[in-house]
Design a protein around this motif. Structure first.
Motif, short mmCIF file in Angstrom:
data_model
loop_
_atom_site.label_atom_id
_atom_site.label_comp_id
_atom_site.label_asym_id
_atom_site.label_seq_id
_atom_site.Cartn_x
_atom_site.Cartn_y
_atom_site.Cartn_z
N LYS A 37 -50.81 -70.68 23.31
CA LYS A 37 -51.60 -71.45 24.28
C LYS A 37 -50.75 -72.54 24.95
N ARG A 38 -51.02 -72.78 26.21
CA ARG A 38 -50.40 -73.87 26.99
C ARG A 38 -48.87 -73.81 27.02
N GLY A 39 -48.30 -72.62 27.15
CA GLY A 39 -46.85 -72.48 27.31
C GLY A 39 -46.06 -73.03 26.14
N PHE A 40 -44.93 -73.69 26.45
CA PHE A 40 -44.04 -74.19 25.39
C PHE A 40 -44.73 -75.26 24.52
N LYS A 41 -45.73 -75.90 25.06
CA LYS A 41 -46.49 -76.90 24.29
C LYS A 41 -47.08 -76.24 23.05
N GLY A 42 -47.65 -75.06 23.23
CA GLY A 42 -48.27 -74.33 22.13
C GLY A 42 -47.27 -73.84 21.09
N LEU A 43 -46.01 -73.66 21.54
CA LEU A 43 -44.97 -73.26 20.58
C LEU A 43 -44.70 -74.42 19.63
N LEU A 67 -54.33 -67.88 28.80
CA LEU A 67 -53.57 -68.57 27.75
C LEU A 67 -53.31 -70.03 28.10
N LEU A 68 -53.72 -70.44 29.29
CA LEU A 68 -53.47 -71.80 29.80
C LEU A 68 -51.96 -72.01 30.00
N SER A 69 -51.63 -73.03 30.77
CA SER A 69 -50.22 -73.26 31.07
C SER A 69 -49.92 -74.75 31.10
N SER A 70 -48.65 -75.09 31.02
CA SER A 70 -48.27 -76.51 31.10
C SER A 70 -46.79 -76.59 31.45
N ARG A 71 -46.37 -77.80 31.79
CA ARG A 71 -44.94 -78.07 31.89
C ARG A 71 -44.68 -79.06 30.76
N GLU A 72 -43.87 -78.67 29.78
CA GLU A 72 -43.74 -79.45 28.54
C GLU A 72 -42.40 -80.18 28.45
N ASP A 73 -42.45 -81.52 28.64
CA ASP A 73 -41.20 -82.30 28.62
C ASP A 73 -40.53 -82.31 27.25
N ARG A 74 -41.32 -82.18 26.17
CA ARG A 74 -40.72 -82.23 24.83
C ARG A 74 -39.69 -81.11 24.63
N PHE A 75 -39.84 -80.04 25.44
CA PHE A 75 -38.93 -78.92 25.28
C PHE A 75 -37.50 -79.25 25.71
N PHE A 76 -37.33 -80.38 26.44
CA PHE A 76 -35.98 -80.80 26.82
C PHE A 76 -35.21 -81.33 25.60
N SER A 77 -35.93 -81.61 24.51
CA SER A 77 -35.24 -82.15 23.34
C SER A 77 -35.03 -81.08 22.25
N TYR A 78 -33.81 -81.07 21.72
CA TYR A 78 -33.40 -80.05 20.74
C TYR A 78 -34.34 -80.01 19.54
N GLU A 79 -34.71 -81.21 19.10
CA GLU A 79 -35.58 -81.36 17.93
C GLU A 79 -36.87 -80.54 18.07
N TYR A 80 -37.46 -80.59 19.26
CA TYR A 80 -38.72 -79.86 19.48
C TYR A 80 -38.49 -78.36 19.67
N ARG A 81 -37.34 -78.02 20.24
CA ARG A 81 -37.05 -76.58 20.38
C ARG A 81 -36.87 -75.97 18.99
N PHE A 105 -37.57 -70.00 32.29
CA PHE A 105 -36.49 -69.10 31.85
C PHE A 105 -35.36 -69.90 31.21
N GLN A 106 -35.11 -71.09 31.73
CA GLN A 106 -34.05 -71.91 31.13
C GLN A 106 -34.45 -72.33 29.72
N GLY A 107 -35.74 -72.68 29.56
CA GLY A 107 -36.25 -73.03 28.23
C GLY A 107 -36.12 -71.84 27.29
N ALA A 108 -36.50 -70.66 27.75
CA ALA A 108 -36.44 -69.45 26.92
C ALA A 108 -34.99 -69.16 26.54
N ASN A 109 -34.09 -69.35 27.50
CA ASN A 109 -32.67 -69.07 27.25
C ASN A 109 -32.09 -70.00 26.18
#
Ligand code: F6P
Length: 323
Positions: A37-43, A67-81, A105-109
Motif C-alpha cells: 500500500k502507498r508505494g515505498f511508504k508501505g514497504l 493500492l494507493l500511491s505516494s512520494r516517500e521522502d524517507r526512501f532517500f535515506s539508506y536506513e529506511y531502504r 525506478f531510481q528507488g527500485a534500482n
C-alpha cells in the motif's frame, strides 16, 4: 514463490489494469501475490495486503490505484531502504514489481544495487517522459482527457472570437501538450523541448486572422510558463493589431483521472503480464519498455539521467497544420 507489487508517484489511468495483470499473471505462474500500500511508504511501514485474482476483479476500468500511491521522502535515506528490504524478506518476497516513473525506478534500482534485491520496473506516468520506453501507462488517457476539454473550450473561443491559452500537465515535458495540440487542431503548442518565441506566436495569430480565422487555441505545457502569464503577454502584444481579451484555462488534475482508454487498459495488461513472464524466466533488475511498438525488457538503469523528447517531426507537423 511470492511476488509483491506497488504503485508509486503520481497516479495514472491504467494502474489498476496493470495491478490486475500482475496479480493474474502471477496466479497463472503459481505465485502468491502481495500488494504494497502507498508505494515505498508501505514497504517501510510493512503495509502489505494479499491479492487474489478475484480481488482485482472489476478494476480494469477504474482510474487511480487500488493500492494507493505516494512520494516517500524517507526512501532517500539508506536506513529506511534497509528496513524496506528487511520487510520484503520477512514477508518472503522473491521479486518486487514497481509500477512507477523515473523517480520510482531510481528507488527500485537502489534496492537492486545496495541489497541485491530482485526488482522489475513497469513504466507509468501521464507525462510519457520515461527514457528508454516509447510509452508509459496513462499517457493516452491523459491526452484524450485534455482533447475533450480543449474541444469544449474551442466552442467558447469560436463563439466569442477569442484567443485561449490552455495549460496542460507536463512539469518537465511537452508530450501531453504536443499530442493534445495536434489532436485538437490547436494553433500553437508551447513545449519545453522545442521553444517557440512569443514573436512567432504573435505572427502565427496575425496570419490566422488575415486568413479570416478569428479565434485561436494555444496549448502550453505547465513546464514552459503559467498560462495566465502567457495570456497576459499575448494580450498586450496583440492589442495594437485589434485583438481583444486573451483568456486562459488550466486543465490540471482532470487530465490524470477517470476511466483509462482501451489503449491504456491493453498496454497496462501487456506490460504487467510481460513483467511477470520475465520473472518466471529468471530475469530481474530490468524495466519493461515499449520499443518499435513491441514490449521488450531493458536494464532498469537505461531510464536514468537522460531526457526523452517528443519527435521533432511532430512539433513541425503541428506548425505545418496550423499554417
Ligand atoms: O504525473 C505527472 C504530473 O502530472 C506532472 O505533469 C505534474 O507536474 C505533477 O504530476 C504534479 O503532481 P503532484 O501534484 O501529485 O505532485
Amino acid at each position: 514463490m511470492k511476488i509483491a507489487v506497488l504503485t508509486s508517484g503520481g497516479d495514472a489511468p491504467g494502474l489498476n489494469a496493470c495491478i490486475r495483470a500482475v496479480v493474474r499473471a502471477g496466479h497463472h505462474y503459481g505465485y502468491q501475490v502481495i500488494g504494497v500500500k502507498r508505494g515505498f511508504k508501505g514497504l517501510i511501514d510493512r503495509d502489505f495486503v494479499s491479492l487474489s485474482p478475484r480481488d482485482v476483479g472489476l478494476i480494469i476500468n477504474r482510474g487511480g490505484t487500488i493500492l494507493l500511491s505516494s512520494r516517500e521522502d524517507r526512501f532517500f535515506s539508506y536506513e529506511y531502504r534497509k528496513k524496506a528490504v528487511e520487510n520484503l524478506k520477512k514477508e518472503g518476497i522473491d521479486c518486487l514489481f514497481v509500477i512507477g516513473g523515473n523517480g520510482s525506478f531510481q528507488g527500485a534500482n537502489l534496492l537492486a544495487e545496495e541489497f541485491d534485491f530482485p526488482v522489475i520496473g513497469i513504466p507509468k506516468t501521464i507525462d510519457n517522459d520515461t527514457y528508454g520506453t516509447e510509452y508509459t501507462i496513462g499517457f493516452d488517457t491523459a491526452v484524450n482527457n485534455a482533447v475533450e476539454s480543449i474541444d469544449k473550450i474551442r466552442d467558447t473561443s469560436m463563439s466569442h472570437e477569442r484567443i485561449f491559452v490552455v495549460e496542460v500537465m507536463g512539469r518537465d515535458s511537452g508530450f501531453i501538450a504536443l499530442a493534445s495540440s495536434i489532436a485538437s487542431g490547436a494553433d500553437v503548442a508551447l513545449i519545453p523541448e522545442y521553444p517557440f518565441p512569443i514573436f512567432r506566436i504573435v505572427e502565427t495569430l496575425i496570419k490566422a486572422r488575415e486568413r479570416g480565422k478569428r479565434f485561436s487555441i494555444i496549448v502550453v505545457a505547465e513546464g514552459v510558463a503559467p498560462a495566465r502569464k502567457i495570456a497576459g503577454i499575448l494580450e498586450e502584444k496583440l492589442k495594437p493589431y485589434g485583438f481583444g481579451e486573451v483568456r486562459h484555462s488550466v486543465l490540471g488534475y482532470i487530465q490524470r483521472g477517470g476511466s483509462p482508454t482501451a489503449y491504456d487498459r491493453i498496454t497496462a495488461s501487456r506490460f504487467g503480464v510481460f513483467a511477470v513472464e520475465q520473472f518466471s524466466k529468471g530475469k530481474t533488475k530490468i524495466m519493461v519498455a515499449m520499443e518499435n511498438g513491441k514490449v521488450v525488457p531493458k536494464p532498469l538503469k537505461v531510464s536514468f539521467g537522460r531526457i526523452k523528447k517528443p519527435d521533432f517531426s511532430d512539433f513541425q507537423l503541428n506548425n505545418i497544420l496550423t499554417l
